[in-house]
Design a protein around this motif. Sequence first.
Motif, PDB file in Angstrom:
ATOM      1  N   VAL A 294       0.877  -1.173   0.000  1.00 54.93           N
ATOM      2  CA  VAL A 294       0.000   0.000   0.000  1.00 54.93           C
ATOM      3  C   VAL A 294       0.910   1.217   0.000  1.00 54.93           C
ATOM      4  O   VAL A 294       1.773   1.346   0.867  1.00 54.93           O
ATOM      5  CB  VAL A 294      -0.896   0.038   1.247  1.00 54.93           C
ATOM      6  CG1 VAL A 294      -1.715   1.323   1.272  1.00 54.93           C
ATOM      7  CG2 VAL A 294      -1.797  -1.182   1.309  1.00 54.93           C
ATOM      8  N   SER A 295       0.743   2.092  -0.968  1.00 52.06           N
ATOM      9  CA  SER A 295       1.577   3.294  -1.018  1.00 52.06           C
ATOM     10  C   SER A 295       1.048   4.310  -0.008  1.00 52.06           C
ATOM     11  O   SER A 295       0.080   5.016  -0.268  1.00 52.06           O
ATOM     12  CB  SER A 295       1.572   3.897  -2.428  1.00 52.06           C
ATOM     13  OG  SER A 295       2.413   5.022  -2.482  1.00 52.06           O
ATOM     14  N   LEU A 296       1.684   4.371   1.155  1.00 51.27           N
ATOM     15  CA  LEU A 296       1.162   5.165   2.261  1.00 51.27           C
ATOM     16  C   LEU A 296       1.208   6.665   1.997  1.00 51.27           C
ATOM     17  O   LEU A 296       0.490   7.425   2.649  1.00 51.27           O
ATOM     18  CB  LEU A 296       1.939   4.834   3.539  1.00 51.27           C
ATOM     19  CG  LEU A 296       1.750   3.402   4.062  1.00 51.27           C
ATOM     20  CD1 LEU A 296       2.695   3.122   5.216  1.00 51.27           C
ATOM     21  CD2 LEU A 296       0.307   3.178   4.494  1.00 51.27           C
ATOM     22  N   LEU A 297       2.052   7.100   1.062  1.00 48.72           N
ATOM     23  CA  LEU A 297       2.133   8.525   0.760  1.00 48.72           C
ATOM     24  C   LEU A 297       1.225   8.922  -0.413  1.00 48.72           C
ATOM     25  O   LEU A 297       1.252  10.075  -0.837  1.00 48.72           O
ATOM     26  CB  LEU A 297       3.576   8.937   0.449  1.00 48.72           C
ATOM     27  CG  LEU A 297       4.585   8.795   1.581  1.00 48.72           C
ATOM     28  CD1 LEU A 297       5.887   9.503   1.225  1.00 48.72           C
ATOM     29  CD2 LEU A 297       4.042   9.331   2.890  1.00 48.72           C
ATOM     30  N   HIS A 298       0.448   7.980  -0.904  1.00 45.78           N
ATOM     31  CA  HIS A 298      -0.459   8.241  -2.020  1.00 45.78           C
ATOM     32  C   HIS A 298      -1.883   8.322  -1.479  1.00 45.78           C
ATOM     33  O   HIS A 298      -2.419   7.351  -0.929  1.00 45.78           O
ATOM     34  CB  HIS A 298      -0.349   7.118  -3.055  1.00 45.78           C
ATOM     35  CG  HIS A 298      -1.114   7.380  -4.313  1.00 45.78           C
ATOM     36  ND1 HIS A 298      -2.450   7.074  -4.430  1.00 45.78           N
ATOM     37  CD2 HIS A 298      -0.733   7.916  -5.502  1.00 45.78           C
ATOM     38  CE1 HIS A 298      -2.870   7.394  -5.641  1.00 45.78           C
ATOM     39  NE2 HIS A 298      -1.848   7.915  -6.309  1.00 45.78           N
ATOM     40  N   ASP A 299      -2.517   9.477  -1.622  1.00 42.03           N
ATOM     41  CA  ASP A 299      -3.854   9.687  -1.061  1.00 42.03           C
ATOM     42  C   ASP A 299      -4.846   8.621  -1.509  1.00 42.03           C
ATOM     43  O   ASP A 299      -5.631   8.106  -0.705  1.00 42.03           O
ATOM     44  CB  ASP A 299      -4.388  11.070  -1.458  1.00 42.03           C
ATOM     45  CG  ASP A 299      -3.749  12.195  -0.669  1.00 42.03           C
ATOM     46  OD1 ASP A 299      -2.997  11.885   0.280  1.00 42.03           O
ATOM     47  OD2 ASP A 299      -3.979  13.368  -0.994  1.00 42.03           O
TER      48      ASP A 299
ATOM     49  N   ASP B  79      10.981  15.641   6.145  1.00 40.64           N
ATOM     50  CA  ASP B  79       9.652  16.055   5.712  1.00 40.64           C
ATOM     51  C   ASP B  79       8.842  14.891   5.160  1.00 40.64           C
ATOM     52  O   ASP B  79       7.636  14.780   5.411  1.00 40.64           O
ATOM     53  CB  ASP B  79       9.746  17.192   4.696  1.00 40.64           C
ATOM     54  CG  ASP B  79      10.545  16.825   3.451  1.00 40.64           C
ATOM     55  OD1 ASP B  79      11.361  15.880   3.515  1.00 40.64           O
ATOM     56  OD2 ASP B  79      10.359  17.474   2.408  1.00 40.64           O
ATOM     57  N   GLU B  80       9.511  13.988   4.429  1.00 36.96           N
ATOM     58  CA  GLU B  80       8.783  12.849   3.857  1.00 36.96           C
ATOM     59  C   GLU B  80       8.456  11.819   4.934  1.00 36.96           C
ATOM     60  O   GLU B  80       7.404  11.176   4.900  1.00 36.96           O
ATOM     61  CB  GLU B  80       9.590  12.241   2.716  1.00 36.96           C
ATOM     62  CG  GLU B  80       9.740  13.203   1.548  1.00 36.96           C
ATOM     63  CD  GLU B  80      10.275  12.544   0.286  1.00 36.96           C
ATOM     64  OE1 GLU B  80      10.367  11.307   0.243  1.00 36.96           O
ATOM     65  OE2 GLU B  80      10.584  13.291  -0.664  1.00 36.96           O
ATOM     66  N   MET B  81       9.351  11.664   5.895  1.00 31.24           N
ATOM     67  CA  MET B  81       9.040  10.756   6.995  1.00 31.24           C
ATOM     68  C   MET B  81       7.911  11.323   7.860  1.00 31.24           C
ATOM     69  O   MET B  81       7.092  10.572   8.404  1.00 31.24           O
ATOM     70  CB  MET B  81      10.284  10.505   7.845  1.00 31.24           C
ATOM     71  CG  MET B  81      10.207   9.255   8.698  1.00 31.24           C
ATOM     72  SD  MET B  81       9.990   7.736   7.739  1.00 31.24           S
ATOM     73  CE  MET B  81      11.688   7.206   7.556  1.00 31.24           C
ATOM     74  N   ALA B  82       7.844  12.639   7.964  1.00 31.12           N
ATOM     75  CA  ALA B  82       6.732  13.267   8.693  1.00 31.12           C
ATOM     76  C   ALA B  82       5.407  12.996   7.987  1.00 31.12           C
ATOM     77  O   ALA B  82       4.372  12.806   8.635  1.00 31.12           O
ATOM     78  CB  ALA B  82       6.976  14.767   8.833  1.00 31.12           C
ATOM     79  N   GLN B  83       5.430  12.969   6.645  1.00 36.33           N
ATOM     80  CA  GLN B  83       4.220  12.635   5.891  1.00 36.33           C
ATOM     81  C   GLN B  83       3.798  11.197   6.171  1.00 36.33           C
ATOM     82  O   GLN B  83       2.600  10.890   6.264  1.00 36.33           O
ATOM     83  CB  GLN B  83       4.465  12.818   4.401  1.00 36.33           C
ATOM     84  CG  GLN B  83       4.651  14.264   3.970  1.00 36.33           C
ATOM     85  CD  GLN B  83       4.925  14.379   2.487  1.00 36.33           C
ATOM     86  OE1 GLN B  83       4.267  13.755   1.668  1.00 36.33           O
ATOM     87  NE2 GLN B  83       5.920  15.173   2.118  1.00 36.33           N
ATOM     88  N   LEU B  84       4.775  10.306   6.303  1.00 38.22           N
ATOM     89  CA  LEU B  84       4.472   8.917   6.638  1.00 38.22           C
ATOM     90  C   LEU B  84       3.778   8.839   7.994  1.00 38.22           C
ATOM     91  O   LEU B  84       2.780   8.118   8.153  1.00 38.22           O
ATOM     92  CB  LEU B  84       5.752   8.089   6.652  1.00 38.22           C
ATOM     93  CG  LEU B  84       5.620   6.702   7.288  1.00 38.22           C
ATOM     94  CD1 LEU B  84       4.786   5.791   6.407  1.00 38.22           C
ATOM     95  CD2 LEU B  84       6.981   6.088   7.554  1.00 38.22           C
ATOM     96  N   VAL B  85       4.315   9.558   8.973  1.00 38.38           N
ATOM     97  CA  VAL B  85       3.705   9.570  10.307  1.00 38.38           C
ATOM     98  C   VAL B  85       2.263  10.061  10.210  1.00 38.38           C
ATOM     99  O   VAL B  85       1.354   9.491  10.826  1.00 38.38           O
ATOM    100  CB  VAL B  85       4.521  10.444  11.269  1.00 38.38           C
ATOM    101  CG1 VAL B  85       3.779  10.633  12.594  1.00 38.38           C
ATOM    102  CG2 VAL B  85       5.896   9.822  11.525  1.00 38.38           C
ATOM    103  N   SER B  86       2.029  11.098   9.404  1.00 36.46           N
ATOM    104  CA  SER B  86       0.667  11.616   9.220  1.00 36.46           C
ATOM    105  C   SER B  86      -0.248  10.560   8.604  1.00 36.46           C
ATOM    106  O   SER B  86      -1.415  10.429   9.000  1.00 36.46           O
ATOM    107  CB  SER B  86       0.690  12.858   8.326  1.00 36.46           C
ATOM    108  OG  SER B  86       1.378  13.919   8.956  1.00 36.46           O
ATOM    109  N   ALA B  87       0.272   9.792   7.641  1.00 34.17           N
ATOM    110  CA  ALA B  87      -0.524   8.725   7.022  1.00 34.17           C
ATOM    111  C   ALA B  87      -0.917   7.680   8.056  1.00 34.17           C
ATOM    112  O   ALA B  87      -2.067   7.199   8.076  1.00 34.17           O
ATOM    113  CB  ALA B  87       0.261   8.083   5.884  1.00 34.17           C
TER     114      ALA B  87
END
Length: 346
Positions: A127-132, A171-179
Amino acid sequence: MSYISIGKIDKSAAFEADFEPRFKLRTEKELISLPGPQWLVKHLIPTNSLILMYGAPGAGKSHIALALTQSIANGYEILGRRTNKAKIVYVAAEGAAGASNRVEAHRVYRNIPEDSEGDVLYLDCPVSLLHDGDLEDFVLAIVHKLAGQDIGLVFIDTLSRCFAGDENRADEMAQLVSACQIIQRELGCSVCLVHHEAKQGSARGSTVLPGAADTIIHVTPTDGKGFEAVIEKQKDAADGLVISGHYDLVELGIDEDGEPIEVPVALFDKISPQAKGKNNGPKGRNQAIALEVLSEASVSGLTEEDWQTAFTECIGSDNRRAFREAKIALLKRKLVSEIGGKFVAN
Protein backbone atom coordinates in the motif's frame (compact mmCIF):
# COMPACT_ATOMS: atom_id res chain seq x y z
CA MET A 1 5.46 28.13 5.57
CA SER A 2 2.79 30.04 7.53
CA TYR A 3 3.50 32.76 10.05
CA ILE A 4 1.52 34.11 13.01
CA SER A 5 0.03 37.46 12.01
CA ILE A 6 -2.90 38.14 14.38
CA GLY A 7 -3.05 41.47 16.13
CA LYS A 8 -4.59 42.33 19.49
CA ILE A 9 -7.08 39.68 20.68
CA ASP A 10 -10.52 40.87 21.76
CA LYS A 11 -10.80 38.99 25.06
CA SER A 12 -14.33 40.25 25.70
CA ALA A 13 -15.62 37.60 23.26
CA ALA A 14 -14.83 34.92 25.86
CA PHE A 15 -17.51 36.37 28.18
CA GLU A 16 -20.33 36.28 25.66
CA ALA A 17 -23.23 33.97 26.53
CA ASP A 18 -23.01 31.91 23.34
CA PHE A 19 -19.22 31.52 23.40
CA GLU A 20 -18.12 27.91 22.86
CA PRO A 21 -14.38 27.41 23.44
CA ARG A 22 -12.67 25.29 20.83
CA PHE A 23 -10.12 24.03 23.34
CA LYS A 24 -11.41 22.29 26.46
CA LEU A 25 -9.39 22.98 29.59
CA ARG A 26 -9.67 20.35 32.33
CA THR A 27 -9.12 20.62 36.06
CA GLU A 28 -6.70 18.18 37.71
CA LYS A 29 -9.67 16.19 39.03
CA GLU A 30 -11.21 15.98 35.54
CA LEU A 31 -7.89 14.96 34.03
CA ILE A 32 -7.31 12.21 36.59
CA SER A 33 -10.82 10.85 35.99
CA LEU A 34 -10.08 10.23 32.30
CA PRO A 35 -9.42 6.59 31.26
CA GLY A 36 -5.79 5.55 31.55
CA PRO A 37 -3.71 3.88 28.80
CA GLN A 38 -5.35 0.87 27.15
CA TRP A 39 -3.46 -2.19 25.92
CA LEU A 40 -3.78 -4.94 23.33
CA VAL A 41 -1.06 -6.78 25.28
CA LYS A 42 -0.72 -5.35 28.78
CA HIS A 43 2.26 -2.99 29.05
CA LEU A 44 3.65 -4.25 25.73
CA ILE A 45 1.36 -3.36 22.80
CA PRO A 46 -0.80 -0.25 23.35
CA THR A 47 -4.08 0.59 21.66
CA ASN A 48 -4.46 3.46 19.18
CA SER A 49 -0.70 4.03 18.98
CA LEU A 50 2.16 4.09 16.50
CA ILE A 51 4.53 1.16 16.98
CA LEU A 52 7.91 0.73 15.30
CA MET A 53 9.45 -2.74 15.12
CA TYR A 54 12.86 -2.84 13.48
CA GLY A 55 15.83 -5.14 13.03
CA ALA A 56 18.45 -6.33 10.60
CA PRO A 57 17.59 -8.66 7.70
CA GLY A 58 17.03 -12.17 9.02
CA ALA A 59 16.54 -10.99 12.61
CA GLY A 60 13.05 -12.51 12.70
CA LYS A 61 10.88 -9.38 12.53
CA SER A 62 8.14 -10.96 10.42
CA HIS A 63 8.07 -14.12 12.54
CA ILE A 64 7.67 -12.07 15.73
CA ALA A 65 5.08 -9.78 14.12
CA LEU A 66 3.07 -12.83 13.12
CA ALA A 67 3.39 -14.35 16.60
CA LEU A 68 2.00 -11.13 18.07
CA THR A 69 -0.74 -11.10 15.42
CA GLN A 70 -1.87 -14.63 16.26
CA SER A 71 -1.74 -14.00 20.01
CA ILE A 72 -3.84 -10.82 19.84
CA ALA A 73 -6.31 -12.19 17.27
CA ASN A 74 -6.91 -15.31 19.38
CA GLY A 75 -6.65 -13.70 22.83
CA TYR A 76 -3.63 -15.76 23.94
CA GLU A 77 -1.70 -14.44 26.91
CA ILE A 78 1.91 -13.47 26.22
CA LEU A 79 4.24 -14.49 29.05
CA GLY A 80 1.50 -14.06 31.62
CA ARG A 81 0.41 -10.67 30.28
CA ARG A 82 -3.26 -10.24 29.50
CA THR A 83 -4.17 -9.91 25.83
CA ASN A 84 -7.33 -8.16 24.71
CA LYS A 85 -8.64 -10.12 21.72
CA ALA A 86 -8.93 -7.97 18.61
CA LYS A 87 -9.11 -8.21 14.85
CA ILE A 88 -5.88 -7.57 12.95
CA VAL A 89 -5.03 -6.46 9.41
CA TYR A 90 -1.63 -7.66 8.23
CA VAL A 91 -0.08 -6.14 5.10
CA ALA A 92 2.38 -8.77 3.84
CA ALA A 93 3.89 -6.37 1.33
CA GLU A 94 6.80 -8.63 0.46
CA GLY A 95 4.51 -11.24 -1.04
CA ALA A 96 2.07 -14.00 -0.22
CA ALA A 97 4.33 -17.04 -0.70
CA GLY A 98 6.36 -16.75 2.48
CA ALA A 99 3.49 -15.29 4.49
CA SER A 100 1.19 -18.15 3.50
CA ASN A 101 3.51 -20.80 4.92
CA ARG A 102 4.18 -18.82 8.11
CA VAL A 103 0.45 -18.34 8.75
CA GLU A 104 -0.30 -22.01 8.09
CA ALA A 105 2.51 -23.04 10.44
CA HIS A 106 0.99 -20.97 13.26
CA ARG A 107 -2.44 -22.44 12.67
CA VAL A 108 -1.03 -25.99 12.73
CA TYR A 109 0.98 -25.26 15.87
CA ARG A 110 -2.07 -23.81 17.64
CA ASN A 111 -4.41 -26.56 16.37
CA ILE A 112 -6.75 -24.01 14.82
CA PRO A 113 -9.48 -25.84 12.87
CA GLU A 114 -9.05 -25.78 9.11
CA ASP A 115 -12.55 -24.38 8.59
CA SER A 116 -11.89 -21.42 10.92
CA GLU A 117 -11.58 -18.11 9.06
CA GLY A 118 -9.69 -16.52 11.95
CA ASP A 119 -9.67 -12.89 13.03
CA VAL A 120 -6.80 -11.71 10.83
CA LEU A 121 -7.17 -10.16 7.38
CA TYR A 122 -4.15 -10.30 5.06
CA LEU A 123 -3.19 -8.10 2.16
CA ASP A 124 -0.47 -9.59 -0.06
CA CYS A 125 0.54 -6.43 -1.91
CA PRO A 126 2.05 -3.08 -0.91
CA VAL A 127 0.00 0.00 0.00
CA SER A 128 1.58 3.29 -1.02
CA LEU A 129 1.16 5.17 2.26
CA LEU A 130 2.13 8.53 0.76
CA HIS A 131 -0.46 8.24 -2.02
CA ASP A 132 -3.85 9.69 -1.06
CA GLY A 133 -5.75 7.30 -3.33
CA ASP A 134 -4.01 4.19 -1.99
CA LEU A 135 -4.40 5.28 1.61
CA GLU A 136 -8.11 6.02 1.25
CA ASP A 137 -8.78 2.81 -0.70
CA PHE A 138 -6.93 0.79 1.94
CA VAL A 139 -9.04 2.20 4.78
CA LEU A 140 -12.27 1.73 2.82
CA ALA A 141 -11.37 -1.87 1.96
CA ILE A 142 -10.93 -2.67 5.66
CA VAL A 143 -14.19 -0.96 6.65
CA HIS A 144 -16.04 -2.80 3.86
CA LYS A 145 -14.60 -6.21 4.73
CA LEU A 146 -15.24 -5.86 8.46
CA ALA A 147 -18.66 -4.29 7.95
CA GLY A 148 -18.18 -1.85 10.80
CA GLN A 149 -16.53 -4.25 13.26
CA ASP A 150 -13.72 -2.84 15.41
CA ILE A 151 -10.09 -3.48 14.57
CA GLY A 152 -7.17 -3.49 17.00
CA LEU A 153 -3.99 -3.32 14.93
CA VAL A 154 -2.65 -2.88 11.41
CA PHE A 155 0.77 -4.36 10.63
CA ILE A 156 2.75 -2.91 7.70
CA ASP A 157 5.43 -5.47 6.78
CA THR A 158 7.70 -4.02 5.58
CA LEU A 159 7.69 -0.25 5.63
CA SER A 160 10.16 -0.01 2.74
CA ARG A 161 7.68 -1.75 0.42
CA CYS A 162 4.92 0.70 1.34
CA PHE A 163 6.92 3.93 1.39
CA ALA A 164 7.97 5.43 -1.93
CA GLY A 165 9.66 8.45 -0.36
CA ASP A 166 13.19 9.08 0.88
CA GLU A 167 13.57 7.57 4.37
CA ASN A 168 16.33 10.04 5.21
CA ARG A 169 14.22 13.15 4.54
CA ALA A 170 12.53 14.45 7.65
CA ASP A 171 9.65 16.06 5.71
CA GLU A 172 8.78 12.85 3.86
CA MET A 173 9.04 10.76 6.99
CA ALA A 174 6.73 13.27 8.69
CA GLN A 175 4.22 12.63 5.89
CA LEU A 176 4.47 8.92 6.64
CA VAL A 177 3.71 9.57 10.31
CA SER A 178 0.67 11.62 9.22
CA ALA A 179 -0.52 8.72 7.02
CA CYS A 180 -0.28 6.35 9.98
CA GLN A 181 -2.21 8.80 12.14
CA ILE A 182 -4.96 8.87 9.51
CA ILE A 183 -5.23 5.07 9.69
CA GLN A 184 -5.31 5.26 13.50
CA ARG A 185 -7.99 7.95 13.46
CA GLU A 186 -10.24 6.40 10.82
CA LEU A 187 -10.05 2.83 12.13
CA GLY A 188 -9.51 3.50 15.85
CA CYS A 189 -6.54 1.15 15.91
CA SER A 190 -2.79 0.93 16.41
CA VAL A 191 -0.36 0.80 13.49
CA CYS A 192 2.85 -1.23 13.65
CA LEU A 193 5.54 -0.54 11.05
CA VAL A 194 8.02 -3.37 10.48
CA HIS A 195 11.22 -1.65 9.45
CA HIS A 196 14.86 -2.28 8.63
CA GLU A 197 17.91 -1.54 10.75
CA ALA A 198 20.68 0.81 9.64
CA LYS A 199 24.30 -0.32 9.81
CA GLN A 200 24.72 1.79 12.96
CA GLY A 201 22.16 -0.39 14.74
CA SER A 202 19.37 2.18 14.88
CA ALA A 203 16.17 2.24 12.82
CA ARG A 204 16.93 3.19 9.22
CA GLY A 205 16.18 6.72 8.04
CA SER A 206 15.18 10.01 9.63
CA THR A 207 14.79 10.19 13.40
CA VAL A 208 11.32 11.70 12.84
CA LEU A 209 9.83 8.19 12.83
CA PRO A 210 11.27 6.87 16.13
CA GLY A 211 10.57 10.29 17.63
CA ALA A 212 6.87 9.97 16.74
CA ALA A 213 6.52 6.31 17.75
CA ASP A 214 4.81 5.48 21.05
CA THR A 215 6.47 2.07 21.22
CA ILE A 216 9.76 0.91 19.69
CA ILE A 217 10.77 -2.76 19.54
CA HIS A 218 14.27 -3.73 18.42
CA VAL A 219 14.61 -7.32 17.22
CA THR A 220 17.96 -9.12 17.18
CA PRO A 221 18.87 -12.79 16.57
CA THR A 222 20.60 -14.85 19.27
CA ASP A 223 23.18 -17.41 18.11
CA GLY A 224 21.01 -18.29 15.13
CA LYS A 225 18.65 -20.24 17.38
CA GLY A 226 16.35 -17.61 18.79
CA PHE A 227 15.68 -13.91 19.15
CA GLU A 228 15.46 -11.01 21.54
CA ALA A 229 12.95 -8.19 21.25
CA VAL A 230 13.96 -5.18 23.33
CA ILE A 231 11.29 -2.61 24.20
CA GLU A 232 13.45 0.45 23.60
CA LYS A 233 10.61 2.95 24.06
CA GLN A 234 7.26 2.66 25.78
CA LYS A 235 5.38 5.90 26.30
CA ASP A 236 2.97 4.73 29.00
CA ALA A 237 4.83 1.87 30.72
CA ALA A 238 8.31 0.66 31.56
CA ASP A 239 10.77 0.39 28.69
CA GLY A 240 14.01 -1.58 28.57
CA LEU A 241 12.18 -4.92 28.84
CA VAL A 242 13.67 -7.86 26.92
CA ILE A 243 11.49 -10.57 25.42
CA SER A 244 13.50 -13.71 24.68
CA GLY A 245 12.26 -16.46 22.44
CA HIS A 246 13.06 -19.37 20.19
CA TYR A 247 11.73 -21.04 17.03
CA ASP A 248 9.98 -24.36 16.67
CA LEU A 249 9.86 -25.99 13.25
CA VAL A 250 6.43 -27.02 12.02
CA GLU A 251 6.19 -29.54 9.18
CA LEU A 252 3.58 -28.61 6.58
CA GLY A 253 3.95 -31.58 4.28
CA ILE A 254 6.28 -32.73 1.52
CA ASP A 255 7.49 -30.65 -1.41
CA GLU A 256 7.84 -31.71 -5.06
CA ASP A 257 11.30 -33.17 -4.34
CA GLY A 258 10.02 -35.38 -1.55
CA GLU A 259 11.57 -33.23 1.18
CA PRO A 260 9.68 -31.98 4.26
CA ILE A 261 8.38 -28.40 4.22
CA GLU A 262 9.51 -27.04 7.60
CA VAL A 263 8.55 -23.52 8.68
CA PRO A 264 9.74 -21.80 11.89
CA VAL A 265 7.23 -20.46 14.39
CA ALA A 266 8.38 -17.78 16.87
CA LEU A 267 7.58 -18.59 20.49
CA PHE A 268 8.04 -16.28 23.48
CA ASP A 269 10.05 -17.79 26.38
CA LYS A 270 10.51 -15.08 29.01
CA ILE A 271 10.41 -11.37 29.67
CA SER A 272 12.93 -9.66 31.89
CA PRO A 273 14.36 -6.24 32.71
CA GLN A 274 17.26 -5.27 30.52
CA ALA A 275 20.63 -6.28 31.92
CA LYS A 276 22.48 -3.46 33.64
CA GLY A 277 24.67 -1.65 31.15
CA LYS A 278 23.25 -3.51 28.18
CA ASN A 279 21.51 -0.42 26.84
CA ASN A 280 24.54 1.82 27.28
CA GLY A 281 24.92 2.21 23.56
CA PRO A 282 24.44 5.33 21.47
CA LYS A 283 21.00 6.94 21.57
CA GLY A 284 19.62 7.99 18.22
CA ARG A 285 21.05 8.28 14.74
CA ASN A 286 23.50 11.14 15.32
CA GLN A 287 25.16 9.51 18.31
CA ALA A 288 25.37 6.20 16.45
CA ILE A 289 27.04 7.83 13.43
CA ALA A 290 29.44 9.89 15.56
CA LEU A 291 30.50 6.79 17.49
CA GLU A 292 30.82 4.67 14.36
CA VAL A 293 33.14 7.08 12.50
CA LEU A 294 35.30 7.33 15.61
CA SER A 295 35.39 3.54 15.98
CA GLU A 296 36.58 3.21 12.37
CA ALA A 297 39.43 5.70 12.89
CA SER A 298 42.98 4.75 13.82
CA VAL A 299 43.74 3.70 17.40
CA SER A 300 45.26 7.13 18.05
CA GLY A 301 41.85 8.72 17.57
CA LEU A 302 40.71 11.90 15.84
CA THR A 303 40.93 15.58 16.61
CA GLU A 304 37.58 17.26 17.14
CA GLU A 305 37.87 18.92 13.73
CA ASP A 306 38.62 15.64 11.93
CA TRP A 307 35.86 13.87 13.85
CA GLN A 308 33.33 16.53 12.88
CA THR A 309 34.45 16.36 9.24
CA ALA A 310 33.93 12.59 9.16
CA PHE A 311 30.54 13.00 10.85
CA THR A 312 29.50 15.62 8.28
CA GLU A 313 30.45 13.34 5.39
CA CYS A 314 28.29 10.55 6.81
CA ILE A 315 25.14 12.59 7.41
CA GLY A 316 25.53 14.59 4.21
CA SER A 317 25.21 18.05 5.79
CA ASP A 318 27.30 20.37 7.94
CA ASN A 319 25.19 20.23 11.12
CA ARG A 320 27.56 21.47 13.81
CA ARG A 321 24.91 21.50 16.48
CA ALA A 322 24.02 17.85 15.87
CA PHE A 323 27.69 16.90 16.09
CA ARG A 324 28.24 18.90 19.27
CA GLU A 325 25.22 17.37 21.00
CA ALA A 326 26.28 13.86 19.95
CA LYS A 327 29.83 14.44 21.18
CA ILE A 328 28.69 15.71 24.58
CA ALA A 329 26.27 12.79 25.03
CA LEU A 330 28.88 10.18 24.09
CA LEU A 331 31.43 11.68 26.47
CA LYS A 332 28.87 11.85 29.28
CA ARG A 333 27.95 8.19 28.80
CA LYS A 334 31.65 7.23 28.72
CA LEU A 335 31.39 5.76 25.24
CA VAL A 336 34.10 8.17 24.09
CA SER A 337 37.20 9.56 25.81
CA GLU A 338 39.40 12.57 25.10
CA ILE A 339 43.11 11.79 25.38
CA GLY A 340 45.82 14.29 24.54
CA GLY A 341 43.54 16.46 22.43
CA LYS A 342 42.16 13.51 20.45
CA PHE A 343 38.94 11.54 20.81
CA VAL A 344 38.83 7.74 20.92
CA ALA A 345 35.95 5.25 21.13
CA ASN A 346 35.95 3.24 24.38
